[in-house]
Scaffold this active site. Sequence first.
Site, PDB file in Angstrom:
ATOM      1  N   ASP A 260       0.856  -1.193   0.000  1.00 47.72           N
ATOM      2  CA  ASP A 260       0.000   0.000   0.000  1.00 47.72           C
ATOM      3  C   ASP A 260       0.892   1.242   0.000  1.00 47.72           C
ATOM      4  OD1 ASP A 260      -3.096   0.745   0.719  1.00 47.72           O
ATOM      5  OD2 ASP A 260      -1.696   2.216   1.534  1.00 47.72           O
ATOM      6  N   ASN A 268      -2.902  12.782  -3.990  1.00 48.29           N
ATOM      7  CA  ASN A 268      -4.036  13.122  -4.867  1.00 48.29           C
ATOM      8  C   ASN A 268      -4.587  14.504  -4.551  1.00 48.29           C
ATOM      9  OD1 ASN A 268      -4.310  11.008  -6.681  1.00 48.29           O
ATOM     10  ND2 ASN A 268      -5.530   9.762  -5.287  1.00 48.29           N
ATOM     11  N   GLU A 303      -4.849   2.369  -3.931  1.00 46.27           N
ATOM     12  CA  GLU A 303      -3.383   2.365  -3.990  1.00 46.27           C
ATOM     13  C   GLU A 303      -2.804   1.064  -3.455  1.00 46.27           C
ATOM     14  OE1 GLU A 303      -4.500   4.498  -0.098  1.00 46.27           O
ATOM     15  OE2 GLU A 303      -5.310   4.187  -2.104  1.00 46.27           O
TER      16      GLU A 303
END
Length: 389
Positions: A260, A268, A303
């Site tokens: 992860d 983002n 992710e």
Amino acid sequence: MNFADIHYFILIVPACLILMGSLLLICHFVFKAPAYLLWLGLGYIVPSFSVATQCFMSNKQLALFAPILGSFYLFGAWSSAYAMGLRKTANAHSSGCAILIAITLVLLSYYSYIDDQLWIRMLVLNISIAVVESLVLFSMFKNYQNVDFLNKIVDFSYLFIVLYTFARGIIIFFFLKNIQADMLATSVWWLMMLAASIILSMWFAIVLLGTLVRDIIHQLNDERLRDPLTHLFNRRGFNEAAKVKLHCLSQQSYFLLMCDIDHFKKINDRYGHLIGDQILQQVSQIIGQNVCGHDLVGRFGGEEFIILLQVDDLELAYSIANRIRLRISDTQLSSENITVTASFGLAAVHQHNLKYAINAADQLLYDAKNSGRNQICFEPSLTVLDAQH
């Protein structure tokens, strides 16, 4: 069957060719099939008009229109060869074909307007068609080891059609010398050649459409099982592929690695989703470059990535995980040259129980994140190896 009936019977051949060619054009224009079907469809349709027209022509009319009818046949031959070139990324030698076609049309004109010889026109035309169609064969059959069985059937069917076209020239030379137009329609050899042409054309269209349907099914299945951004397996695809692998290779040992990207939401929020997508793509590439070909890699969502490692022991599995971790942290990602880290959970796949291994690796991943991120947490002792190791 009288003479007129034979002419109408022969019309079945161009009618079938037009029907098959139209089907290929529909596949291209309506169903967005590959461009080579457009050219192959024209290769069926255009010569059909010559076949239909010459059935009702006298010898004098055939001589008058021979270059025009011949150009239709030659265009069809080139179109088919060009289609095969597009399909196989092969060289159809279009410039050489153009020169050959020009020479053929000159010869057709000579044996029409100066020395009227129907059988010589037929011989020249068939040999030229065969040569035009054969020029693409040289590059079609290069690097042929990795071609699947169905595509080999298509390629060898095309080769057989080319050989048959050469054979037609031999038949014309030995059996149709000095034949007149009014005798052509009743010739057994001519009718046999028409029958063979329609059978081979139908067979070729069927096997070609068979490969197309197979490819479409594979593409749809791939889209169903692949993540469109990274082209890795999605959750469904990974689960299906992993279950098959675990069932087929039941004696192998496996480890499941969950990965992860740390603080991805902040990336983002700060840089936008376009930059975030670039990072996901590059991280997926890093993972793919650091595992073996028999390992499975998927994007499990957001992710988070998942890797099924086919390795013998925990030490080797950890070594792979750490190599991936270091590569991610040492690489500047996206057009913004951003550095990110990732956390990992590593679990053994006990008794090939994939569901249990996923839950275990996911819990270990959260343990790694809660312990400071950029770490690998693994069974059985839940030891945390941080970025310093």
